[in-house]
Design an enzyme around this catalytic site. Structure first.
Site, PDB file in Angstrom:
ATOM      1  N   ARG A 142       0.867  -1.036  -0.024  1.00 16.52           N
ATOM      2  CA  ARG A 142       0.001   0.098  -0.082  1.00 16.52           C
ATOM      3  C   ARG A 142       0.915   1.158  -0.191  1.00 16.52           C
ATOM      4  O   ARG A 142       0.575   2.253  -0.985  1.00 16.52           O
ATOM      5  CB  ARG A 142      -0.984   0.041   1.374  1.00 16.52           C
ATOM      6  N   ASN A 185      -6.135  -2.681   1.825  1.00 17.30           N
ATOM      7  CA  ASN A 185      -6.234  -3.904   1.854  1.00 17.30           C
ATOM      8  C   ASN A 185      -7.566  -4.448   1.939  1.00 17.30           C
ATOM      9  O   ASN A 185      -8.479  -3.814   2.220  1.00 17.30           O
ATOM     10  CB  ASN A 185      -5.548  -4.599   3.206  1.00 17.30           C
TER      11      ASN A 185
END
Length: 102
Positions: free
Chosen positions: A27, A45
């Site tokens: 990320r 996520n």
């Protein structure tokens, strides 16, 4: 004279990245890649183990982020990237952010 399509008009794409993509700095690396490319949107996520992102920007910049997502950061093992066209969100995001798991 024929009409020219505006190639700089922003587009939006939703990405679902599968493989070893959680717990490998995916990320934060996506945020850095998107910022470097001038792409807005978000990354998060998913509870199913995938990473999901929304990329909004110039077509060539969004495609460059999609290409990057196929590799990801060094520790990732990307197995598949699904890309879907999305309508442009309103208002358009001005930055790229990491969001909470969904």
């Amino acid at each position: 004279m024929s009409e020219q399509h505006d190639v700089s008009a922003p587009i939006a794409r939703r990405l679902r990245i599968q493989g070893k993509v959680q717990g490998v700095y995916f990320r934060q690396s996506t945020v850095q890649a998107a910022q470097a490319l001038g792409v807005a949107g978000w990354v998060r996520n998913r509870h199913d183990g995938t990473v999901e992102a929304l990329a909004v920007g110039a077509p060539e910049a969004v495609q460059a982020l999609i290409d990057w997502a196929h590799r990801g950061p060094a520790a990732a093992r990307v197995e598949r990237v699904e890309v879907c066209e999305e309508p442009l969100p309103e208002p358009l995001p001005q930055a790229f952010a990491q969001e909470a798991t969904a």
